[in-house]
Scaffold this active site. Structure first.
Site, PDB file in Angstrom:
ATOM      1  N   SER A  16       0.850  -1.049   0.120  1.00  0.00           N
ATOM      2  CA  SER A  16       0.004   0.152  -0.012  1.00  0.00           C
ATOM      3  C   SER A  16       0.921   1.206  -0.076  1.00  0.00           C
ATOM      4  CB  SER A  16      -0.978   0.022   1.202  1.00  0.00           C
ATOM      5  OG  SER A  16      -0.174  -0.224   2.436  1.00  0.00           O
ATOM      6  N   GLU A  18       1.530   5.606   0.745  1.00  0.00           N
ATOM      7  CA  GLU A  18       0.697   6.707   1.348  1.00  0.00           C
ATOM      8  C   GLU A  18       1.153   7.847   0.661  1.00  0.00           C
ATOM      9  OE1 GLU A  18       0.663   6.585   5.731  1.00  0.00           O
ATOM     10  OE2 GLU A  18       1.456   8.728   5.605  1.00  0.00           O
ATOM     11  N   THR A  49      -3.106  11.349   3.882  1.00  0.00           N
ATOM     12  CA  THR A  49      -3.069  11.985   5.281  1.00  0.00           C
ATOM     13  C   THR A  49      -4.084  12.976   5.470  1.00  0.00           C
ATOM     14  OG1 THR A  49      -1.175  13.169   4.659  1.00  0.00           O
ATOM     15  CG2 THR A  49      -0.602  10.981   5.446  1.00  0.00           C
ATOM     16  N   TYR A  50      -4.011  13.395   6.595  1.00  0.00           N
ATOM     17  CA  TYR A  50      -5.096  14.556   7.052  1.00  0.00           C
ATOM     18  C   TYR A  50      -4.286  15.254   8.239  1.00  0.00           C
ATOM     19  CZ  TYR A  50      -9.388  16.433   8.769  1.00  0.00           C
ATOM     20  OH  TYR A  50     -10.414  17.344   9.100  1.00  0.00           O
ATOM     21  N   ASP A 111      -0.835  14.920  16.241  1.00  0.00           N
ATOM     22  CA  ASP A 111       0.073  15.422  17.288  1.00  0.00           C
ATOM     23  C   ASP A 111      -0.573  16.665  18.022  1.00  0.00           C
ATOM     24  OD1 ASP A 111       2.354  13.639  16.663  1.00  0.00           O
ATOM     25  OD2 ASP A 111       2.658  14.611  14.618  1.00  0.00           O
ATOM     26  N   PHE A 221      13.246  13.858  11.044  1.00  0.00           N
ATOM     27  CA  PHE A 221      11.897  13.362  11.338  1.00  0.00           C
ATOM     28  C   PHE A 221      11.820  12.082  12.163  1.00  0.00           C
ATOM     29  CE2 PHE A 221       7.695  11.699   9.864  1.00  0.00           C
ATOM     30  CZ  PHE A 221       7.093  12.589  10.261  1.00  0.00           C
ATOM     31  N   HIS A 271       3.458  -1.205   3.789  1.00  0.00           N
ATOM     32  CA  HIS A 271       2.859   0.322   3.611  1.00  0.00           C
ATOM     33  C   HIS A 271       4.237   1.342   3.510  1.00  0.00           C
ATOM     34  CE1 HIS A 271      -0.161   3.412   3.845  1.00  0.00           C
ATOM     35  NE2 HIS A 271       0.643   4.147   4.777  1.00  0.00           N
TER      36      HIS A 271
END
Ligand code: FAD
Length: 310
Positions: A16, A18, A49-50, A111, A221, A271
């Protein structure tokens, strides 16, 4: 280190991909080119993503709609966070996603609003965490709900055990799959998986794989989200800053080796964090031995696939 799967292994491995919602037109063009380039690998699903606090609400909705309606990717999953928003707002977004044809959510807390590392405060009248969001989603229907998992522990979490308790709550509320934060040490993942299974959690735990386009960025990150980058990876990539072709090749090798090793440990789902760019992810899939399906074959299937779920 092996980098290629046997054809039989390839046939049983599901990928999958992203993506994140683009910030401007140029990024949008790049995103949809990437989605199209990578669709030849026939991903089991793709996700969008959101932003925490709803910061990408409109862009996430538009991106998801375009993927489903224009590209025929009916297996698009919508990420959704609940931090910093009242329930009514989150519920309205859920309804919009459902109306757009979404049948798979990736349910997250998000977050803290002060940024990673600041204290998390549930929003007054909001869903207090991912487990509460999963429960609200499950009450609406029988679709897929993926959640997060942290093989190296979430930075806010006191222990891996507390993390696994939280995962268990999400599963008890209806989560059907967990996708992990990116990690590079497969031993860590395997240890985590053993603990998850012995806690009685049986849903698939899908490794999140981050092919490294930019080591400095990934180091930054990783520091924020608590993932370790093994010294061996730093020494393989760190000296290649001025040699983009070698760096690309080495990064391809690293990701393919990680996946092959996990497949040999019995893992079948992966993923991939694409960062909205296709070359590195495509090179990894090619090196693994994944067959590219001709784009024409894929396009011909689109109306049928859309009709089948419409
Ligand atoms: P939760 O699962 O609710 O909690 C995470 C961990 O924090 C728990 O495992 C637990 O150990 C600890 N914790 C939380 N509450 C408590 C408590 N009350 N007591 C003790 N411990 C607690 N962020 C975005 O903004 N948008 C995205 O689209 C997005 N997608 C992601 C996709 C994946 C696969 C992953 C792994 C992360 C994603 N994130 C995203 C990041 C995520 O929002 C952050 O990691 C956030 O800090 C935690 O959200 P969560 O859903 O994992 O929270």
């Amino acid at each position: 280190n092996e980098r290629t799967l046997h054809p039989a292994e390839c046939a049983s491995v599901r990928l999958s991909f992203e993506y994140f919602p683009p910030k401007n037109e140029e990024m949008e063009t790049q995103l949809f080119q990437t989605v199209s380039d990578l669709s030849v690998f026939a991903p089991a699903f793709v996700t969008v993503t959101y932003g925490a606090g709803g910061s990408t609400k409109a862009r996430s909705l538009t991106t998801v709609r375009r993927m489903i309606e224009e590209m025929g990717l009916t297996n698009t999953a919508a990420h959704l966070t609940c931090v910093g928003a009242p329930k009514a707002e989150v519920d309205a977004v859920i309804e919009e996603f459902l109306a757009s044809g979404v049948r798979h959510f990736v349910a997250l807390r998000g977050d803290p609003q002060g940024g990673i590392g600041s204290a998390y405060e549930p929003f007054p009248g909001g869903y207090e965490n991912a487990a509460a969001l999963v429960k609200a989603l499950r009450a609406r229907g029988d679709f897929e709900i993926s959640v997060s998992a942290y093989p190296e522990k979430h930075p806010e979490s006191p222990s891996v055990a507390a993390d696994i308790d939280m995962l268990k709550r999400k599963v008890d509320n209806g989560a059907t799959r967990a996708i992990t934060q990116f990690f590079f040490d497969n031993d860590d993942f395997e240890r985590y998986l053993e603990r998850v299974r012995s806690a009685g959690v049986e849903i698939p735990i899908v490794p999140g794989i981050l092919p490294i386009n930019n080591l400095a960025q990934v180091q930054k990150f990783a520091g924020l989200c608590g993932s370790k980058i093994p010294d061996s990876i730093v020494s393989r990539l760190g000296h290649l800053d001025d040699r983009p072709e070698e760096r690309f090749k080495e990064a391809t090798h690293i990701a393919a080796e990680q996946i092959v090793d996990l497949v040999r440990r019995g893992i079948g789902d992966f993923h991939l964090y694409t960062m909205n760019r296709s070359p590195l992810v495509a090179a990894v899939c090619d090196l693994l031995g994944y067959e590219r399906r001709p784009a024409a074959e894929f396009a011909a299937e689109r109306p049928r696939r859309a009709a089948a779920t419409g």
